[in-house]
Design an enzyme around this catalytic site. Structure first.
Site, PDB file in Angstrom:
ATOM      1  N   HIS A   1     -10.259   8.264  -0.327  1.00  0.00           N
ATOM      2  CA  HIS A   1     -10.326   7.155  -1.283  1.00  0.00           C
ATOM      3  C   HIS A   1     -10.944   5.929  -0.612  1.00  0.00           C
ATOM      4  CE1 HIS A   1      -7.092   5.291   0.925  1.00  0.00           C
ATOM      5  NE2 HIS A   1      -6.487   6.459   0.930  1.00  0.00           N
TER       6      HIS A   1
ATOM      7  N   ASP B   1      -6.991  10.427   4.239  1.00  0.00           N
ATOM      8  CA  ASP B   1      -7.296  10.643   5.662  1.00  0.00           C
ATOM      9  C   ASP B   1      -6.586  11.892   6.180  1.00  0.00           C
ATOM     10  OD1 ASP B   1      -4.779   9.495   5.499  1.00  0.00           O
ATOM     11  OD2 ASP B   1      -5.105   7.996   7.057  1.00  0.00           O
TER      12      ASP B   1
END
Ligand SMILES: *[C@@H]1O[C@H](CO)[C@@H](O)[C@H](O)[C@H]1NC(C)=O
Ligand SMILES: *[C@@H]1O[C@H](CO)[C@@H](O)[C@H](O)[C@H]1NC(C)=O
Length: 464
Positions: free
Chosen positions: A81, A363
């Site tokens: 994102h 991540d």
């Protein structure tokens, strides 16, 4: 990238983020290393600037580069994102005042921003698997909520989408103009920031798409492991990795001292401050050019930031060397890689479905995939990072298919463990699909060092 572009990019980066927190731009004037394949340098401020990924004009991209006799068959995109508001607050301080509404007169801006907002407001719940249909389709709070995507985050992915549109649609005609719903595969975790990032990228890629042709699936696991999440050995690797992390932290007396100082400033026990993961908040201050917080006892400052960020870089270095995270990653990334090669294999059989796959993730999704692929030198996924698998067909030998792998626009195909040095004895500038398939079906388990040759056995290995 040439030196001039590098300097322009650098000059552009500096004032946005560092000015308020007292970084002089003088010390920053040097040539950028390749941000995807060269290991982090030990300059914490420079690393933090790359992590912010402030939208700039000088975007590098090697996507879609292939000799003329190659035809693009399918593309598989994994994104983190975009820029978000922190997930944690620093106790007893005012949280940074960042506006998460989308407006034209604020930087960074993208020419499609207003059209994006207008298109999102026409979206309907039918385009989303539950519970995604209860999420807002774009950020819209005058004071960001925790973890909310910011305007920067939206712009980052509009840019990613437009870049992929120029290469894959305009240049390589990946999809016909009357593309159909089953030619896309869209999947996101259940956070608003991943859904909105996916939508921004998709809007940049297919402006004014028909809502009836869009369907986002919901992925409950950040590893995107769907029905194959149960893997006890993976969890054991993770526990050992966390233990390693803890011990490294204990050894760093400067870090402990810094946490102590900061705890005094905000007047909470050191343990409580550490648990609030202050670097997450500090990065937001840093990336948005907002001063670090102050109390009557003093201010959190750039020196604190540098110590914690430097420790992160050292932690990543030890993580690569100790290989516990690699074990975790090989098992954690298998299901999603397995799914990707299945999708590629169906495309090689001539099926015209799922030609563009988008996974909007975190991540903790991208990092294990990078590590499992052997891209150990790749940087930790920055905001709006993109990892792309391209599948190509050789028109001169139609039965032969090849893959290219790109991370943030850099071709990392020959840095992967299954295709290292391949180009030295082959004239083709890409990797045979068989190499990737063999790796995912078998070699990634062999790399774990035991005798297992499949996922189930590797996940249940006794006496590990
Ligand atoms: C960052 O903040 C400083 C201090 O308020 C200001 O002088 C500078 O113009 C800001 N930079 C940007 C790019 O907004
Ligand atoms: C890998 O993919 C194949 C084919 O789609 C599937 O049958 C198998 O269950 C998958 N394995 C794992 C561990 O996800």
């Amino acid at each position: 990238m040439d030196v001039l572009t590098a300097l322009l990019l650098l000059v552009h980066l500096i004032p946005v983020s560092a000015a308020k927190n007292g970084v002089s731009s003088k010390s920053r004037k040097r040539i950028l290393p390749d941000p995807a394949t060269e290991p982090p340098v030990t300059d914490p401020v420079y690393e933090a600037l790359l992590y912010c990924n402030i939208p700039s004009v000088a975007e590098r991209s090697m996507e879609g580069h292939a000799p003329h006799h190659f035809k693009l068959v399918s593309v598989h995109v994994f994104i983190r994102h975009g820029d978000r508001y922190p997930l944690y607050v620093i106790p007893k301080t005012k949280r940074p005042e960042i506006d998460c509404t989308l407006v034209a007169n604020r930087k960074p801006y993208h020419p499609k921003l207003e059209a994006f907002v207008s298109h999102m407001s026409k979206g309907s719940g039918a385009s989303f698997e539950s519970p995604l249909n209860s999420l807002p389709l774009y950020p819209n709070h005058p004071l960001c909520e925790m973890g909310e995507l910011t305007q920067t985050g939206v712009v980052q992915h509009l840019q990613n989408g437009q870049l992929l549109r120029d290469i894959y649609l305009k240049k390589h005609k990946l999809l016909p103009t009357d593309w159909s719903a089953d030619q896309l595969y869209l999947e996101t975790t259940g956070k608003s920031r991943t859904l909105q990032s996916g939508l921004a990228l998709l809007y940049g890629f297919l402006p004014d798409f028909d809502w009836k042709k869009i369907y986002f699936r919901h992925q409950p696991s950040a590893l995107f492991c769907s029905g194959s999440c149960y893997c006890p050995v993976r969890n054991q690797y993770l526990e050992k990795e966390q233990r390693r992390q803890y011990l490294l932290r204990l050894k760093n007396s400067q870090l402990e001292k810094t946490y102590g100082e900061m705890a005094k400033i905000v007047d909470v026990p050191t343990k409580q401050l550490r648990a609030a993961n202050p670097i997450d908040s500090m990065l937001c201050h840093f990336c948005h050019n907002v001063s670090f917080p102050c109390t009557k006892n003093g201010c959190v400052d750039m020196e604190h930031f540098k110590v914690i960020k430097t420790h992160q870089i050292e932690d990543e270095k030890e993580r690569r060397e100790k290989k516990l995270y690699l074990g975790y990653s090989l098992l954690g990334a298998h299901p999603i890689l397995n799914q990707t090669i299945s999708r590629m294999q169906r495309a090689t059989e001539g099926r015209k479905e799922e030609l563009f796959a988008l996974y909007s993730a975190h991540d903790v999704t991208l990092s294990p995939v990078l590590s499992a692929l052997g891209l150990s030198e790749a940087r930790f996924p920055r905001f709006a990072a993109r990892l792309i698998f391209e599948l190509w067909q050789d028109r001169e030998k139609p039965s032969e298919h090849s893959v290219r792998i790109l991370y943030n626009g850099v071709d990392v195909t020959f840095h992967t463990s299954f295709c290292q040095d391949h180009h030295k004895h082959s004239p083709k500038p890409m990797c045979p699909l068989e190499n990737l398939v063999r790796f995912v079906k078998r070699d990634m388990f062999v790399a774990l060092g035991g005798s297992s040759t499949n996922y189930y056995d590797a996940c249940h290995r006794e006496g590990f």
